[in-house]
Enzyme design. Structure first.
Site, PDB file in Angstrom:
ATOM      1  N   ARG A 180       0.821  -1.212   0.000  1.00 15.24           N
ATOM      2  CA  ARG A 180       0.000   0.000   0.000  1.00 15.24           C
ATOM      3  C   ARG A 180       0.854   1.259   0.000  1.00 15.24           C
ATOM      4  O   ARG A 180       0.414   2.302  -0.442  1.00 15.24           O
ATOM      5  CB  ARG A 180      -0.868   0.041   1.268  1.00 15.24           C
ATOM      6  CG  ARG A 180      -1.929  -1.018   1.360  1.00 15.24           C
ATOM      7  CD  ARG A 180      -2.493  -1.086   2.779  1.00 15.24           C
ATOM      8  NE  ARG A 180      -3.098   0.162   3.195  1.00 15.24           N
ATOM      9  CZ  ARG A 180      -4.351   0.517   2.944  1.00 15.24           C
ATOM     10  NH1 ARG A 180      -5.132  -0.293   2.260  1.00 15.24           N
ATOM     11  NH2 ARG A 180      -4.822   1.652   3.370  1.00 15.24           N
ATOM     12  N   ARG A 184       9.594   5.756  -3.528  1.00 13.74           N
ATOM     13  CA  ARG A 184       9.865   6.678  -4.646  1.00 13.74           C
ATOM     14  C   ARG A 184      11.289   7.190  -4.616  1.00 13.74           C
ATOM     15  O   ARG A 184      11.768   7.582  -3.555  1.00 13.74           O
ATOM     16  CB  ARG A 184       8.970   7.912  -4.554  1.00 13.74           C
ATOM     17  CG  ARG A 184       7.520   7.671  -4.642  1.00 13.74           C
ATOM     18  CD  ARG A 184       6.822   9.014  -4.869  1.00 13.74           C
ATOM     19  NE  ARG A 184       5.395   8.827  -4.719  1.00 13.74           N
ATOM     20  CZ  ARG A 184       4.722   9.219  -3.649  1.00 13.74           C
ATOM     21  NH1 ARG A 184       5.329   9.856  -2.673  1.00 13.74           N
ATOM     22  NH2 ARG A 184       3.426   8.988  -3.578  1.00 13.74           N
ATOM     23  N   ARG A 260      -8.582  -6.923  13.468  1.00  7.06           N
ATOM     24  CA  ARG A 260      -7.783  -6.105  14.365  1.00  7.06           C
ATOM     25  C   ARG A 260      -8.643  -4.922  14.766  1.00  7.06           C
ATOM     26  O   ARG A 260      -9.371  -4.360  13.920  1.00  7.06           O
ATOM     27  CB  ARG A 260      -6.515  -5.633  13.628  1.00  7.06           C
ATOM     28  CG  ARG A 260      -5.499  -4.967  14.513  1.00  7.06           C
ATOM     29  CD  ARG A 260      -4.819  -5.962  15.427  1.00  7.06           C
ATOM     30  NE  ARG A 260      -3.782  -5.290  16.195  1.00  7.06           N
ATOM     31  CZ  ARG A 260      -3.438  -5.658  17.426  1.00  7.06           C
ATOM     32  NH1 ARG A 260      -4.030  -6.680  18.022  1.00  7.06           N
ATOM     33  NH2 ARG A 260      -2.470  -5.015  18.054  1.00  7.06           N
ATOM     34  N   ARG A 291      -0.102   6.272  15.899  1.00 10.03           N
ATOM     35  CA  ARG A 291      -0.021   7.590  15.292  1.00 10.03           C
ATOM     36  C   ARG A 291      -0.844   8.603  16.071  1.00 10.03           C
ATOM     37  O   ARG A 291      -1.754   8.241  16.812  1.00 10.03           O
ATOM     38  CB  ARG A 291      -0.431   7.563  13.818  1.00 10.03           C
ATOM     39  CG  ARG A 291      -1.705   6.814  13.524  1.00 10.03           C
ATOM     40  CD  ARG A 291      -1.873   6.591  12.001  1.00 10.03           C
ATOM     41  NE  ARG A 291      -2.940   5.629  11.757  1.00 10.03           N
ATOM     42  CZ  ARG A 291      -3.207   5.096  10.575  1.00 10.03           C
ATOM     43  NH1 ARG A 291      -2.501   5.428   9.509  1.00 10.03           N
ATOM     44  NH2 ARG A 291      -4.191   4.228  10.441  1.00 10.03           N
ATOM     45  N   GLU A 312      -4.008   7.021  18.305  1.00 11.12           N
ATOM     46  CA  GLU A 312      -4.614   5.782  17.793  1.00 11.12           C
ATOM     47  C   GLU A 312      -3.860   4.576  18.347  1.00 11.12           C
ATOM     48  O   GLU A 312      -2.672   4.405  18.080  1.00 11.12           O
ATOM     49  CB  GLU A 312      -4.540   5.806  16.260  1.00 11.12           C
ATOM     50  CG  GLU A 312      -5.130   4.588  15.589  1.00 11.12           C
ATOM     51  CD  GLU A 312      -5.233   4.761  14.067  1.00 11.12           C
ATOM     52  OE1 GLU A 312      -5.453   5.892  13.599  1.00 11.12           O
ATOM     53  OE2 GLU A 312      -5.054   3.753  13.357  1.00 11.12           O
ATOM     54  N   ASP A 363     -10.170   0.399   0.885  1.00 11.97           N
ATOM     55  CA  ASP A 363     -10.174   1.828   1.164  1.00 11.97           C
ATOM     56  C   ASP A 363     -11.547   2.372   0.777  1.00 11.97           C
ATOM     57  O   ASP A 363     -12.327   1.713   0.085  1.00 11.97           O
ATOM     58  CB  ASP A 363      -9.087   2.534   0.344  1.00 11.97           C
ATOM     59  CG  ASP A 363      -7.702   2.326   0.950  1.00 11.97           C
ATOM     60  OD1 ASP A 363      -7.624   2.112   2.170  1.00 11.97           O
ATOM     61  OD2 ASP A 363      -6.714   2.378   0.200  1.00 11.97           O
TER      62      ASP A 363
HETATM   63  N1  UDP Z   1       3.358   1.031   7.771  1.00 11.21           N
HETATM   64  C1  UDP Z   1       4.594   1.033   8.381  1.00 11.21           C
HETATM   65  N2  UDP Z   1       5.079   2.199   8.905  1.00 11.21           N
HETATM   66  C2  UDP Z   1       4.379   3.358   8.856  1.00 11.21           C
HETATM   67  C3  UDP Z   1       3.122   3.367   8.216  1.00 11.21           C
HETATM   68  C4  UDP Z   1       2.631   2.180   7.680  1.00 11.21           C
HETATM   69  O1  UDP Z   1       5.237   0.000   8.462  1.00 11.21           O
HETATM   70  O2  UDP Z   1       4.875   4.375   9.380  1.00 11.21           O
HETATM   71  C5  UDP Z   1       2.859  -0.252   7.218  1.00 11.21           C
HETATM   72  C6  UDP Z   1       2.043  -1.026   8.244  1.00 11.21           C
HETATM   73  O3  UDP Z   1       2.307  -2.405   8.045  1.00 11.21           O
HETATM   74  C7  UDP Z   1       0.625  -0.687   7.881  1.00 11.21           C
HETATM   75  C8  UDP Z   1       0.720  -0.610   6.351  1.00 11.21           C
HETATM   76  O4  UDP Z   1       1.998  -0.026   6.120  1.00 11.21           O
HETATM   77  O5  UDP Z   1      -0.279  -1.668   8.312  1.00 11.21           O
HETATM   78  C9  UDP Z   1      -0.354   0.223   5.683  1.00 11.21           C
HETATM   79  O6  UDP Z   1      -0.349   1.522   6.206  1.00 11.21           O
HETATM   80  P1  UDP Z   1      -1.504   2.560   5.915  1.00 11.21           P
HETATM   81  O7  UDP Z   1      -1.112   3.872   6.496  1.00 11.21           O
HETATM   82  O8  UDP Z   1      -1.847   2.486   4.470  1.00 11.21           O
HETATM   83  O9  UDP Z   1      -2.677   1.902   6.752  1.00 11.21           O
HETATM   84  P2  UDP Z   1      -4.096   2.403   7.298  1.00 11.21           P
HETATM   85  O10 UDP Z   1      -4.116   3.894   7.224  1.00 11.21           O
HETATM   86  O11 UDP Z   1      -5.126   1.702   6.481  1.00 11.21           O
HETATM   87  O12 UDP Z   1      -4.078   1.911   8.715  1.00 11.21           O
END
Ligand code: UDP
Length: 393
Positions: A180, A184, A260, A291, A312, A363
């Site tokens: 996801r 870059r 989860r 976060r 969170e 999403d």
């Molecule tokens: N992820 C990570 N570090 C970060 C942010 C995301 O390793 O700082 C990984 C983590 O495994 C997470 C996945 O990337 O479950 C997808 O993150 P995303 O932010 O897309 O997830 P969402 O917002 O759906 O929780």
């Protein structure tokens, strides 16, 4: 008295995006729906409220992003979107890095200044892991991450975050989760690769109000539990659109699917600007939250002396908690297959939709796309969504 005295065509279980779009489109075609929602509000996890003039996303940051123009045009019928672009900062034990992984991150991590220097650094770090894999595809999230970005970024920005987010080892998680996030070799901190991005001005709840609250053909009951009257609902409604957990619908007959959960701690802080960014990720294993969001920065408001932040926390799911993420590993997908097969056998009577109904890490744009496709299927391929505004604006 029966549950369907008003001769509804559809019972929609859940007032999130899938169910709300379905009811709205059904109403456009003269069909009557009853939406029942077990929570006290509509909008599912997209629900937002306003406090101190700040829009708070009650169930975590929802940033709308898509490459699908039809979906983008569709959702903008119901709200104006701002031009917010997500740029996340990661805090690893007090040191800050830009996300997603890009030339800024590589500079902060190693001082590399050109794409060639950064690639050389990553290639050297991933060599051992690639040799151990002997040319086969990555089998889990750890292998996937290291083969994309090397060991150091994996250790500092991925492993701790991922393991607390999902409550299991990165070696036991499916590789697709980390795909996801973009990697870059340009200086670009935009978290998403998508062309259209933004947040509705005033929040998401208005979208649901505009879809389902002012429509003669749609009735909405909140605090209404489908399972309290499942048999009557099934007997009395010609068709059911179900967006809850598919395993619960079938009374867990093939086993319980894993999810989860999350817990959110909202705090009003006397400060005009608490953290200087909308989202800061805490990527170490020890900080209990993943976060911190500061909501005013999603709207570009920064001049008030009050701000609202949300921490969170990931948490273990059980039947008393909200299911946020499906755990799409092999074991659960095997179980899900049996439910999906059972669902297909009932498809004339019941449609399963949304993250929980289809057990997919959707999403928002993907849920909308799926809902529109199912609307087309239900009402004929020519279904036209009659966008009410100028799509070029
Ligand atoms: N992820 C990570 N570090 C970060 C942010 C995301 O390793 O700082 C990984 C983590 O495994 C997470 C996945 O990337 O479950 C997808 O993150 P995303 O932010 O897309 O997830 P969402 O917002 O759906 O929780």
């Amino acid at each position: 008295m029966t549950l369907n005295d008003k001769k509804y065509d559809y019972l929609v279980v859940g007032a999130g995006p899938y169910g709300s779009i379905f009811a709205y489109e059904a109403a456009k075609r003269g069909k009557r729906s009853l939406i029942i929602e077990k929570r006290p509000h509509i909008g599912g996890n997209m629900y937002t409220h306003t406090e101190h003039g700040i829009t708070v996303h009650d169930f975590g940051a929802h940033i709308f992003h898509t490459d699908n123009k039809e979906v983008w045009d569709y959702i903008r019928q119901f709200a104006d979107f701002n031009g917010y672009q997500n740029q996340v900062v990661a805090n690893y034990k007090g040191t800050l890095y830009n996300l997603p992984f890009n030339m800024n991150t590589f500079y902060e991590m190693w001082g590399t200044k050109t794409p060639a220097e950064a690639k050389a650094k990553i290639d050297a770090q991933k060599a051992d892991a690639m040799a151990a894999m002997g040319g086969r595809a990555p089998r889990n999230l750890e292998e996937q991450a290291i083969s994309l970005i090397g060991t150091e970024i994996y250790e500092k920005l991925i492993k701790g975050y991922t393991e607390k987010q999902w409550g299991r080892q990165a070696t036991e998680l499916p590789a697709f989760i980390i795909k996801r996030l973009p990697v870059r070799f340009i200086y670009d901190n935009n978290y998403f690769n998508h062309r259209y991005q933004g947040i509705p001005v005033g929040g998401y709840t208005q979208i649901f109000e505009n879809m389902i609250m002012h429509n003669d053909l749609i009735d909405v009951q909140v605090n209404a539990d489908f399972f309290a009257h499942k048999d009557e609902y099934l007997a009395e409604f010609p068709k059911i659109v179900y967006t809850g957990m598919i395993d619960q619908f079938f009374d867990y007959k093939f086993g319980e699917l894993e999810y989860r959960s999350l817990r959110f701690e909202h705090e009003v802080v006397a400060s005009d600007n608490y953290q200087g960014n909308a989202v800061i990720n805490y990527t170490d294993a020890e900080t209990p939250y993943t976060r911190v969001m500061e909501w005013k920065h999603f709207d570009g408001l920064a001049d008030d002396d009050v701000t609202i932040i949300t921490r969170e926390y990931p948490q273990t799911w059980d039947r008393t908690k909200e299911a946020y993420y499906p755990v799409n590993d092999e074991k659960n997908m095997q179980i899900y297959k049996s439910y999906a097969k059972e669902a297909r056998e009932h498809q004339d009577k019941i449609l399963f939709g949304g993250r929980l109904g289809q057990y997919r890490y959707f999403d928002m744009d993907q849920v909308i796309n799926a809902a529109l496709n199912d609307v087309r299927q239900e009402f004929g391929v020519s279904a036209d969504f009659n966008f009410a505004h100028d799509t070029e604006k």
